[in-house]
Design an enzyme around this catalytic site. Structure first.
Site, PDB file in Angstrom:
ATOM      1  N   LEU A   8      -0.919   0.819  -5.970  1.00 50.57           N
ATOM      2  CA  LEU A   8      -1.042  -0.651  -6.019  1.00 50.57           C
ATOM      3  C   LEU A   8      -0.804  -1.281  -4.643  1.00 50.57           C
ATOM      4  O   LEU A   8      -1.713  -1.864  -4.040  1.00 50.57           O
ATOM      5  CB  LEU A   8      -0.036  -1.210  -7.036  1.00 50.57           C
ATOM      6  CG  LEU A   8       0.027  -2.729  -7.158  1.00 50.57           C
ATOM      7  CD1 LEU A   8      -1.282  -3.297  -7.692  1.00 50.57           C
ATOM      8  CD2 LEU A   8       1.177  -3.146  -8.082  1.00 50.57           C
ATOM      9  N   THR A  15       1.200  -6.253  -0.786  1.00 48.90           N
ATOM     10  CA  THR A  15       2.561  -6.701  -1.084  1.00 48.90           C
ATOM     11  C   THR A  15       3.556  -6.229  -0.030  1.00 48.90           C
ATOM     12  O   THR A  15       4.708  -6.655  -0.054  1.00 48.90           O
ATOM     13  CB  THR A  15       3.002  -6.169  -2.460  1.00 48.90           C
ATOM     14  OG1 THR A  15       2.459  -4.873  -2.593  1.00 48.90           O
ATOM     15  CG2 THR A  15       2.526  -7.053  -3.586  1.00 48.90           C
ATOM     16  N   LYS A  43       6.900   2.410   3.140  1.00 52.50           N
ATOM     17  CA  LYS A  43       5.670   2.345   2.338  1.00 52.50           C
ATOM     18  C   LYS A  43       5.570   3.523   1.371  1.00 52.50           C
ATOM     19  O   LYS A  43       5.699   4.680   1.780  1.00 52.50           O
ATOM     20  CB  LYS A  43       4.441   2.293   3.242  1.00 52.50           C
ATOM     21  CG  LYS A  43       4.302   0.922   3.885  1.00 52.50           C
ATOM     22  CD  LYS A  43       2.976   0.726   4.591  1.00 52.50           C
ATOM     23  CE  LYS A  43       2.922  -0.695   5.164  1.00 52.50           C
ATOM     24  NZ  LYS A  43       1.814  -0.858   6.095  1.00 52.50           N
ATOM     25  N   SER A 112       1.733   3.784  -9.480  1.00 50.33           N
ATOM     26  CA  SER A 112       2.534   3.066  -8.479  1.00 50.33           C
ATOM     27  C   SER A 112       4.015   3.359  -8.639  1.00 50.33           C
ATOM     28  O   SER A 112       4.505   3.515  -9.753  1.00 50.33           O
ATOM     29  CB  SER A 112       2.297   1.551  -8.657  1.00 50.33           C
ATOM     30  OG  SER A 112       3.241   0.812  -7.910  1.00 50.33           O
ATOM     31  N   LYS A 143       6.990   9.669  -5.340  1.00 52.36           N
ATOM     32  CA  LYS A 143       6.068  10.331  -4.408  1.00 52.36           C
ATOM     33  C   LYS A 143       6.897  10.790  -3.205  1.00 52.36           C
ATOM     34  O   LYS A 143       7.793  10.076  -2.804  1.00 52.36           O
ATOM     35  CB  LYS A 143       4.984   9.354  -3.941  1.00 52.36           C
ATOM     36  CG  LYS A 143       4.133   8.764  -5.080  1.00 52.36           C
ATOM     37  CD  LYS A 143       3.308   7.575  -4.581  1.00 52.36           C
ATOM     38  CE  LYS A 143       2.639   6.856  -5.746  1.00 52.36           C
ATOM     39  NZ  LYS A 143       1.905   5.658  -5.360  1.00 52.36           N
ATOM     40  N   GLU A 167      -4.905   6.056  -2.062  1.00 57.40           N
ATOM     41  CA  GLU A 167      -3.531   5.881  -1.544  1.00 57.40           C
ATOM     42  C   GLU A 167      -3.491   5.387  -0.104  1.00 57.40           C
ATOM     43  O   GLU A 167      -4.297   5.812   0.710  1.00 57.40           O
ATOM     44  CB  GLU A 167      -2.832   7.237  -1.556  1.00 57.40           C
ATOM     45  CG  GLU A 167      -1.824   7.435  -2.641  1.00 57.40           C
ATOM     46  CD  GLU A 167      -0.599   6.540  -2.550  1.00 57.40           C
ATOM     47  OE1 GLU A 167      -0.378   5.873  -1.516  1.00 57.40           O
ATOM     48  OE2 GLU A 167       0.166   6.498  -3.519  1.00 57.40           O
TER      49      GLU A 167
END
Ligand code: BG6
Ligand code: MG
Length: 206
Positions: A8, A15, A43, A112, A143, A167
């Site tokens: 996302l 964002t 990130k 996400s 992740k 991604e």
């Protein structure tokens, strides 16, 4: 490709700037600065791991209950910022690409790390474009662990080998490969050297 698994933050919506503003506010409150360069390290990283990195940068030590309070403060500010978001903040081509895949019969899942993902999708008005939504509330391994994408493929009823991950974070590309999926990197070759292909944004795939 029978399934598309989409990150996302940084793929569908930018964002990262709001995460940055909220983390910077917390850092400033704790008495140190936090730059946009530092923010790159956060990130794709979960909320608590992001806090750990932030405190490491500031040289601040904090017990677990204090960390939980800091994360809650940051999240309250972040939610305040993103609650004002609307469809104008969808990244160029994202909605169109999701719709194009759907019209070709490709199933779509969100993958996400964010626990705020459902609210963001609602504010953008794109929740109905997803056949499955897997977010930080549903998975326990962040992740580069492949869990978020493996659960996404399972919820779509597909074998991971027929799914492609989209991604913007190196940790997400690694997660895709560890799950047996190919990865389209959104960004630059320098930032995402392991991605199978790299495009600057989803509009390049239309
Ligand atoms: C990821 C972002 O999508 O979600 C990270 O790239 C963020 O920067 C993570 O920390 C967790 O998000 P949230 O909204 O649950 O704090
Ligand atoms: Mg991302």
């Amino acid at each position: 490709m029978k399934g598309g698994l989409f990150d996302l933050d940084g793929v569908i919506v930018d964002t990262a700037k709001y995460h940055y503003l909220a983390w910077k506010r917390l850092a400033n409150e704790l008495g140190f600065d936090f730059t946009e360069h530092d923010n790159e390290r956060l990130k794709g990283v979960s909320r608590m791991e992001s806090l750990r990195i932030l405190l490491e940068i500031g040289g601040v030590e904090a017990a677990e209950d204090a960390r939980a309070m800091m994360a809650a403060r940051k999240n309250a500010w972040y939610v305040e910022y993103i609650s004002k978001m609307d469809a104008s903040e969808i990244l160029p081509g994202a909605r169109e690409y999701l719709m194009a895949l759907r019209s070709r019969g490709v199933k779509i899942a969100l993958g996400s790390a964010s626990k705020n993902a459902p609210m963001i999708l609602d504010n953008l008005g794109i929740t109905p474009l997803f056949d499955a939504i897997v977010d930080g509330n549903k998975v326990s391994h962040a992740k580069p662990d492949p869990e978020v994408f493996l659960v996404g493929a399972r919820e779509l009823g597909l074998n991971p080998t027929v799914c492609v991950v989209f991604e913007d974070a190196a940790a997400g590309v690694e997660a895709a490969h560890r799950g047996g999926m190919r990865a389209v990197g959104i960004g630059t070759h320098e930032a995402l050297p392991a991605a199978d292909i790299v495009v600057p944004g989803l509009s390049a795939l239309l």
